[in-house]
Design a protein around this motif. Structure first.
Motif, PDB file in Angstrom:
ATOM      1  N   ILE A  84      12.719 -63.675  72.538  1.00 16.32           N
ATOM      2  CA  ILE A  84      13.039 -62.254  72.543  1.00 16.32           C
ATOM      3  C   ILE A  84      14.316 -62.059  73.351  1.00 16.32           C
ATOM      4  CG2 ILE A  84      12.193 -59.935  73.043  1.00 16.32           C
ATOM      5  CD1 ILE A  84       9.741 -62.741  73.316  1.00 16.32           C
ATOM      6  N   SER A  85      15.257 -61.353  72.794  1.00 13.19           N
ATOM      7  CA  SER A  85      16.504 -61.087  73.513  1.00 13.19           C
ATOM      8  C   SER A  85      16.918 -59.641  73.299  1.00 13.19           C
ATOM      9  CB  SER A  85      17.619 -62.033  73.045  1.00 13.19           C
ATOM     10  OG  SER A  85      17.821 -61.927  71.648  1.00 13.19           O
ATOM     11  N   ALA A  86      17.713 -59.121  74.229  1.00 13.62           N
ATOM     12  CA  ALA A  86      18.162 -57.730  74.149  1.00 13.62           C
ATOM     13  C   ALA A  86      19.594 -57.625  74.649  1.00 13.62           C
ATOM     14  CB  ALA A  86      17.242 -56.824  74.963  1.00 13.62           C
TER      15      ALA A  86
ATOM     16  N   ILE B 128      24.648 -48.092  71.557  1.00  9.76           N
ATOM     17  CA  ILE B 128      23.529 -48.721  70.852  1.00  9.76           C
ATOM     18  C   ILE B 128      22.900 -49.808  71.722  1.00  9.76           C
ATOM     19  CG2 ILE B 128      22.860 -50.137  68.868  1.00  9.76           C
ATOM     20  CD1 ILE B 128      25.015 -48.781  67.248  1.00  9.76           C
ATOM     21  N   VAL B 129      21.568 -49.826  71.732  1.00 12.15           N
ATOM     22  CA  VAL B 129      20.812 -50.884  72.401  1.00 12.15           C
ATOM     23  C   VAL B 129      20.001 -51.622  71.338  1.00 12.15           C
ATOM     24  CG1 VAL B 129      18.904 -51.355  73.971  1.00 12.15           C
ATOM     25  CG2 VAL B 129      20.701 -49.776  74.653  1.00 12.15           C
ATOM     26  N   SER B 130      20.012 -52.945  71.404  1.00 12.05           N
ATOM     27  CA  SER B 130      19.349 -53.750  70.380  1.00 12.05           C
ATOM     28  C   SER B 130      18.439 -54.791  71.014  1.00 12.05           C
ATOM     29  CB  SER B 130      20.384 -54.467  69.499  1.00 12.05           C
ATOM     30  OG  SER B 130      21.334 -53.567  68.971  1.00 12.05           O
ATOM     31  N   PHE B 131      17.439 -55.211  70.249  1.00 13.34           N
ATOM     32  CA  PHE B 131      16.632 -56.360  70.652  1.00 13.34           C
ATOM     33  C   PHE B 131      16.187 -57.107  69.402  1.00 13.34           C
ATOM     34  CE2 PHE B 131      13.358 -53.137  69.987  1.00 13.34           C
ATOM     35  CZ  PHE B 131      12.315 -53.836  69.392  1.00 13.34           C
ATOM     36  N   SER B 132      15.915 -58.389  69.568  1.00 15.48           N
ATOM     37  CA  SER B 132      15.480 -59.205  68.438  1.00 15.48           C
ATOM     38  C   SER B 132      14.272 -60.035  68.839  1.00 15.48           C
ATOM     39  CB  SER B 132      16.605 -60.123  67.955  1.00 15.48           C
ATOM     40  OG  SER B 132      16.922 -61.089  68.935  1.00 15.48           O
ATOM     41  N   VAL B 133      13.438 -60.335  67.850  1.00 15.97           N
ATOM     42  CA  VAL B 133      12.279 -61.203  68.027  1.00 15.97           C
ATOM     43  C   VAL B 133      12.420 -62.337  67.019  1.00 15.97           C
ATOM     44  CG1 VAL B 133       9.771 -61.394  67.918  1.00 15.97           C
ATOM     45  CG2 VAL B 133      10.822 -59.295  68.799  1.00 15.97           C
ATOM     46  N   GLN B 134      12.620 -63.542  67.531  1.00 16.26           N
ATOM     47  CA  GLN B 134      12.851 -64.709  66.681  1.00 16.26           C
ATOM     48  C   GLN B 134      11.694 -65.691  66.842  1.00 16.26           C
ATOM     49  OE1 GLN B 134      16.145 -67.173  67.871  1.00 16.26           O
ATOM     50  NE2 GLN B 134      16.491 -67.932  65.797  1.00 16.26           N
ATOM     51  N   ASP B 135      11.163 -66.173  65.728  1.00 16.90           N
ATOM     52  CA  ASP B 135      10.064 -67.131  65.798  1.00 16.90           C
ATOM     53  C   ASP B 135      10.391 -68.390  65.011  1.00 16.90           C
ATOM     54  OD1 ASP B 135       8.943 -67.070  62.970  1.00 16.90           O
ATOM     55  OD2 ASP B 135       8.721 -64.951  63.466  1.00 16.90           O
ATOM     56  N   THR B 136       9.572 -69.407  65.197  1.00 12.30           N
ATOM     57  CA  THR B 136       9.743 -70.684  64.492  1.00 12.30           C
ATOM     58  C   THR B 136       8.593 -70.887  63.511  1.00 12.30           C
ATOM     59  OG1 THR B 136       8.578 -71.827  66.291  1.00 12.30           O
ATOM     60  CG2 THR B 136      10.984 -71.735  66.414  1.00 12.30           C
ATOM     61  N   GLY B 137       8.155 -69.790  62.899  1.00 13.08           N
ATOM     62  CA  GLY B 137       6.955 -69.824  62.076  1.00 13.08           C
ATOM     63  C   GLY B 137       7.182 -70.148  60.612  1.00 13.08           C
ATOM     64  N   VAL B 138       6.311 -69.577  59.775  1.00 15.59           N
ATOM     65  CA  VAL B 138       6.266 -69.946  58.353  1.00 15.59           C
ATOM     66  C   VAL B 138       7.446 -69.389  57.567  1.00 15.59           C
ATOM     67  CG1 VAL B 138       3.765 -70.137  58.369  1.00 15.59           C
ATOM     68  CG2 VAL B 138       4.819 -67.936  57.788  1.00 15.59           C
ATOM     69  N   GLY B 139       8.096 -68.346  58.090  1.00 16.17           N
ATOM     70  CA  GLY B 139       9.217 -67.752  57.378  1.00 16.17           C
ATOM     71  C   GLY B 139       8.774 -66.887  56.209  1.00 16.17           C
ATOM     72  N   ILE B 140       9.748 -66.256  55.566  1.00 14.12           N
ATOM     73  CA  ILE B 140       9.488 -65.340  54.452  1.00 14.12           C
ATOM     74  C   ILE B 140      10.320 -65.783  53.253  1.00 14.12           C
ATOM     75  CG2 ILE B 140       9.598 -62.927  53.681  1.00 14.12           C
ATOM     76  CD1 ILE B 140       9.596 -62.160  56.687  1.00 14.12           C
ATOM     77  N   PRO B 141       9.724 -65.883  52.068  1.00  9.77           N
ATOM     78  CA  PRO B 141      10.510 -66.243  50.880  1.00  9.77           C
ATOM     79  C   PRO B 141      11.664 -65.267  50.664  1.00  9.77           C
ATOM     80  CG  PRO B 141       8.163 -66.344  50.403  1.00  9.77           C
ATOM     81  CD  PRO B 141       8.291 -65.724  51.762  1.00  9.77           C
ATOM     82  N   GLU B 142      12.791 -65.780  50.228  1.00 14.12           N
ATOM     83  CA  GLU B 142      13.976 -64.947  50.048  1.00 14.12           C
ATOM     84  C   GLU B 142      13.719 -63.784  49.101  1.00 14.12           C
ATOM     85  OE1 GLU B 142      18.723 -65.424  48.800  1.00 14.12           O
ATOM     86  OE2 GLU B 142      17.378 -67.160  48.824  1.00 14.12           O
ATOM     87  N   SER B 143      12.921 -64.024  48.067  1.00 17.87           N
ATOM     88  CA  SER B 143      12.646 -62.967  47.089  1.00 17.87           C
ATOM     89  C   SER B 143      11.801 -61.841  47.675  1.00 17.87           C
ATOM     90  CB  SER B 143      11.930 -63.553  45.868  1.00 17.87           C
ATOM     91  OG  SER B 143      10.704 -64.170  46.249  1.00 17.87           O
ATOM     92  N   ASP B 144      11.107 -62.115  48.788  1.00 16.61           N
ATOM     93  CA  ASP B 144      10.249 -61.105  49.414  1.00 16.61           C
ATOM     94  C   ASP B 144      10.975 -60.280  50.471  1.00 16.61           C
ATOM     95  OD1 ASP B 144       8.138 -61.877  47.876  1.00 16.61           O
ATOM     96  OD2 ASP B 144       7.120 -63.041  49.433  1.00 16.61           O
ATOM     97  N   LEU B 145      12.117 -60.756  50.944  1.00 11.58           N
ATOM     98  CA  LEU B 145      12.811 -60.094  52.051  1.00 11.58           C
ATOM     99  C   LEU B 145      13.130 -58.620  51.790  1.00 11.58           C
ATOM    100  CD1 LEU B 145      15.224 -62.904  53.310  1.00 11.58           C
ATOM    101  CD2 LEU B 145      13.217 -61.970  54.476  1.00 11.58           C
ATOM    102  N   PRO B 146      13.563 -58.231  50.568  1.00  6.17           N
ATOM    103  CA  PRO B 146      13.871 -56.808  50.353  1.00  6.17           C
ATOM    104  C   PRO B 146      12.649 -55.894  50.420  1.00  6.17           C
ATOM    105  CG  PRO B 146      14.916 -58.187  48.673  1.00  6.17           C
ATOM    106  CD  PRO B 146      13.916 -59.043  49.388  1.00  6.17           C
TER     107      PRO B 146
END
Length: 274
Positions: A187-189, A195-213
């Motif tokens: 987690i980083s911010a 503007i204030v931003s933060f992100s949550v990055q994981d090393t998990g199963v991921g999401i198929p490209e076709s499902d991202l939208p």
């Protein structure tokens, strides 16, 4: 604009002529306003009907599962261990139904504008630290490492603290849930005066490209997790709506079997949005 004795909105008309509106003008505008009010109300009802239809569709799977288990429990040749397994399965399905009902109610209230938002000054860094403390036991149980990276200065925003906390908790929960043993969640911010931003990055199963939208659509669940991981398909939709109400954005980048990164951007001052 009034329909079914409820105010739906306001029709504003500007007369560019010097003359005032006459009675005929008022009559025409009154009819137009009535028709517009009915159209707005019908749109709301159609959206509500669509949401109910989708909810009923989602209820069928856990209900069918419990019906099957109830039928199997009638068998006299089951061992105590098998009965316990069936009882555990029923408990899991009931928990899933409860989560689905709670998420549905919150989503419908968000869509209808019936949830109250209260803005206050929030230090996003402190909020992220608190959320990490809450989720640390769950991460440790799954042997997942939580890492938080913050700047050495406050990240102050005007926001509804509880609602933003809900977004962070949901993203962290997902990052742990869809990860693997020994994985990581970072987690980083960061931010500036706008503007204030933060992100949550994981090393998990991921999401198929076709499902991202589609990941922020209500009741949508990525195809690679539907069978292996329980869920309502409403969590990210609720997060997206909360962030939108704050005048911000939420986005996702992902690679299948490598992990996902969700990024939230929020304007520093959002009082006018709430």
């Amino acid at each position: 604009l009034v329909a079914k004795e409820k105010v739906q909105g306001v029709l504003e008309v500007v007369n560019k002529k010097q003359d005032a509106f006459n009675d005929n003008d008022v009559d025409i505008l009154t009819v137009l306003a009535a028709q517009a009010a009915i159209a707005v109300e019908n749109t709301r009802l159609y959206q509500q009907a669509d949401l109910i239809n989708e909810l009923v569709h989602e209820l069928r799977t856990p209900l069918a599962s419990m019906l099957t288990i109830a039928y199997l429990l009638k068998r006299s040749d089951l061992s105590n261990e098998q009965r316990q397994q069936f009882a555990d399965s029923i408990a899991e399905e009931v928990s899933r139904l409860n989560d689905l009902a709670s998420s549905y109610l919150e989503y419908s209230r968000l869509e209808a504008g019936r949830l109250t938002f209260s803005a206050s000054t929030v230090d996003l860094g402190d909020l992220l630290q608190e959320c990490c403390r809450i989720l640390q036991p769950k991460a440790a149980e799954a042997s997942i490492k939580l890492e938080l990276s913050l700047p050495n200065h406050p990240l102050l925003i005007e926001a509804d603290e509880n609602k933003i906390k809900q977004v962070v908790i949901n993203l962290l929960n997902n990052a742990i849930k869809y990860n693997h043993t020994g994985g990581e969640v970072n987690i980083s911010a960061w931010g500036n005066d706008q503007i204030v931003s933060f992100s949550v990055q994981d090393t998990g199963v991921g999401i198929p490209e076709s499902d991202l939208p589609h990941v922020f659509e209500k009741f949508f669940r990525a195809h690679n997790i539907q069978e292996s991981y329980p869920g309502t398909g409403l969590g990210l939709s609720i997060c997206n709506r909360i962030v939108e109400i704050h005048g911000g954005t939420i986005s996702v980048q992902s690679q299948l079997k490598a992990g996902s990164t969700f990024t939230v951007e929020l304007p520093v001052c959002v009082k006018d949005c709430l």
